[in-house]
Design an enzyme around this catalytic site. Structure first.
Site, PDB file in Angstrom:
ATOM      1  N   GLU A   1      -8.126  13.800  51.450  1.00  0.00           N
ATOM      2  CA  GLU A   1      -7.446  13.668  50.159  1.00  0.00           C
ATOM      3  C   GLU A   1      -8.397  13.090  49.112  1.00  0.00           C
ATOM      4  O   GLU A   1      -8.481  13.570  47.975  1.00  0.00           O
ATOM      5  CB  GLU A   1      -6.233  12.743  50.281  1.00  0.00           C
ATOM      6  CG  GLU A   1      -5.173  13.215  51.253  1.00  0.00           C
ATOM      7  CD  GLU A   1      -5.372  12.682  52.673  1.00  0.00           C
ATOM      8  OE1 GLU A   1      -6.517  12.644  53.163  1.00  0.00           O
ATOM      9  OE2 GLU A   1      -4.365  12.333  53.299  1.00  0.00           O
TER      10      GLU A   1
ATOM     11  N   HIS B   1     -11.557  10.237  53.693  1.00  0.00           N
ATOM     12  CA  HIS B   1     -10.414  11.100  54.012  1.00  0.00           C
ATOM     13  C   HIS B   1     -10.419  12.359  53.140  1.00  0.00           C
ATOM     14  O   HIS B   1     -10.952  12.369  52.026  1.00  0.00           O
ATOM     15  CB  HIS B   1      -9.112  10.323  53.854  1.00  0.00           C
ATOM     16  CG  HIS B   1      -8.893   9.323  54.952  1.00  0.00           C
ATOM     17  ND1 HIS B   1      -7.703   8.690  55.167  1.00  0.00           N
ATOM     18  CD2 HIS B   1      -9.750   8.883  55.924  1.00  0.00           C
ATOM     19  CE1 HIS B   1      -7.815   7.894  56.225  1.00  0.00           C
ATOM     20  NE2 HIS B   1      -9.051   7.979  56.692  1.00  0.00           N
TER      21      HIS B   1
ATOM     22  N   CYS C   1      -2.584   8.558  54.068  1.00  0.00           N
ATOM     23  CA  CYS C   1      -2.498   7.152  54.456  1.00  0.00           C
ATOM     24  C   CYS C   1      -2.286   6.293  53.203  1.00  0.00           C
ATOM     25  O   CYS C   1      -2.295   6.813  52.082  1.00  0.00           O
ATOM     26  CB  CYS C   1      -3.772   6.732  55.187  1.00  0.00           C
ATOM     27  SG  CYS C   1      -5.185   6.597  54.075  1.00  0.00           S
TER      28      CYS C   1
ATOM     29  N   CYS D   1      -5.204   6.578  50.632  1.00  0.00           N
ATOM     30  CA  CYS D   1      -5.195   7.844  49.886  1.00  0.00           C
ATOM     31  C   CYS D   1      -4.012   7.884  48.928  1.00  0.00           C
ATOM     32  O   CYS D   1      -4.130   8.413  47.820  1.00  0.00           O
ATOM     33  CB  CYS D   1      -5.175   9.032  50.836  1.00  0.00           C
ATOM     34  SG  CYS D   1      -6.736   9.193  51.706  1.00  0.00           S
TER      35      CYS D   1
HETATM   36  N1  LIG Z   1      -4.255  11.724  55.811  1.00  0.00           N
HETATM   37  C1  LIG Z   1      -5.392  11.635  56.522  1.00  0.00           C
HETATM   38  C2  LIG Z   1      -5.415  10.990  57.751  1.00  0.00           C
HETATM   39  C3  LIG Z   1      -6.593  10.940  58.449  1.00  0.00           C
HETATM   40  N2  LIG Z   1      -7.704  11.494  57.945  1.00  0.00           N
HETATM   41  C4  LIG Z   1      -8.939  11.501  58.756  1.00  0.00           C
HETATM   42  C5  LIG Z   1      -9.617  10.240  59.073  1.00  0.00           C
HETATM   43  C6  LIG Z   1     -10.249  10.506  60.423  1.00  0.00           C
HETATM   44  O1  LIG Z   1     -11.443  11.266  60.267  1.00  0.00           O
HETATM   45  C7  LIG Z   1      -9.219  11.375  61.083  1.00  0.00           C
HETATM   46  C8  LIG Z   1      -8.205  10.587  61.866  1.00  0.00           C
HETATM   47  O2  LIG Z   1      -8.756  10.315  63.113  1.00  0.00           O
HETATM   48  P1  LIG Z   1      -7.877  10.031  64.428  1.00  0.00           P
HETATM   49  O3  LIG Z   1      -7.465   8.602  64.364  1.00  0.00           O
HETATM   50  O4  LIG Z   1      -6.679  10.968  64.411  1.00  0.00           O
HETATM   51  O5  LIG Z   1      -8.814  10.339  65.549  1.00  0.00           O
HETATM   52  O6  LIG Z   1      -8.573  12.034  60.014  1.00  0.00           O
HETATM   53  C9  LIG Z   1      -7.666  12.147  56.726  1.00  0.00           C
HETATM   54  O7  LIG Z   1      -8.684  12.714  56.284  1.00  0.00           O
HETATM   55  N3  LIG Z   1      -6.511  12.196  56.039  1.00  0.00           N
HETATM   56 ZN   LIG Z   2      -6.279   8.485  53.756  1.00  0.00          ZN
END
Ligand SMILES: Nc1ccn([C@H]2C[C@H](O)[C@@H](COP(=O)(O)O)O2)c(=O)n1
Ligand SMILES: [Zn+2]
Length: 202
Positions: free
Chosen positions: A95, A93, A119, A122
């Site tokens: 973060e 992620h 999430c 993170c």
């Molecule tokens: N706070 C976050 C939430 C999600 N991510 C990343 C992880 C995946 O690459 C994407 C989420 O994929 P989706 O389920 O929307 O197709 O975003 C993050 O980096 N930070």
């Molecule tokens: Zn996360």
């Protein structure tokens, strides 16, 4: 009109301080979004920018696969019968990457600007790295247990979080609008005359 206002009114625009500059929150959130543009994720591109107490950027990151895990070989899909066939078990992620990419010894008391609310995983890393504030833009997963757990932990740890609501709908960098001729006319100080050698010693 008093004297100072009078003087200002007479001043040519090129002599007056610009008023449409980015404020700090816009600048750091836009940096997070610029980083997100590096993401190869076809669905959700997330960027994060960490700023210290002196308002200096100390880390930037975006979501992507770990080093050595090819963007072309690992799966970007969201759904598969096999959990090993989706991105979720592999992607780092934004973060986490921003914290790991830090160019300072730690990120204690720093603020994180992030495109999407962190999430639970993170949130744990944010708490353990002693970041003191999280400023996010989207909370589109607010209903998910990962976000609810993240908020529960951030609250317990006393980490402030709030949503950034932009004043302007766009921050655009349009290379075609840049006056390159004018830029080229800026005085260039030769490196030698500043008494600095290429290796950074003086
Ligand atoms: N706070 C976050 C939430 C999600 N991510 C990343 C992880 C995946 O690459 C994407 C989420 O994929 P989706 O389920 O929307 O197709 O975003 C993050 O980096 N930070
Ligand atoms: Zn996360």
């Amino acid at each position: 009109m008093n004297g100072a206002t009078d003087d200002l009114a007479k001043m040519d625009l090129s002599e007056r301080k610009r008023t449409d500059y980015l404020d700090w929150n816009e600048y750091f959130m836009a940096t997070a979004f610029l980083a997100a543009r590096r993401s190869k994720d076809p669905n959700t591109q997330v960027g994060a920018c960490i700023v210290n107490e002196e308002r200096k950027i100390v880390g930037v990151g975006y979501n992507g696969f770990p080093l050595g895990c090819s963007d072309d070989e690992f799966p970007w899909g969201k759904a598969s019968d096999d959990p090993l066939g989706t991105k979720y078990l592999y992607v780092c992620h934004a973060e986490m990457n921003a914290i790991l990419n830090k160019n300072s010894s730690d990120v204690k008391n720093c603020t994180m600007y992030v495109a999407l609310f962190p999430c639970n995983e993170c949130a744990k890393i944010i708490i353990q790295s002693k970041i003191k504030e999280v400023i996010y833009m989207s909370d589109k997963h607010a209903h998910k247990s990962t976000t609810i757990a993240a908020k529960k932990m951030l609250d317990a740890a006393g980490i402030k979080y709030w949503q950034f609501v932009p004043r302007k709908s766009k921050i655009v960098i349009d290379f075609s609008e840049i006056d390159w001729d004018n830029l080229n006319q800026l005085p260039v100080t030769p490196v030698k005359s500043r008494g600095i050698h290429q290796n950074g010693t003086s």
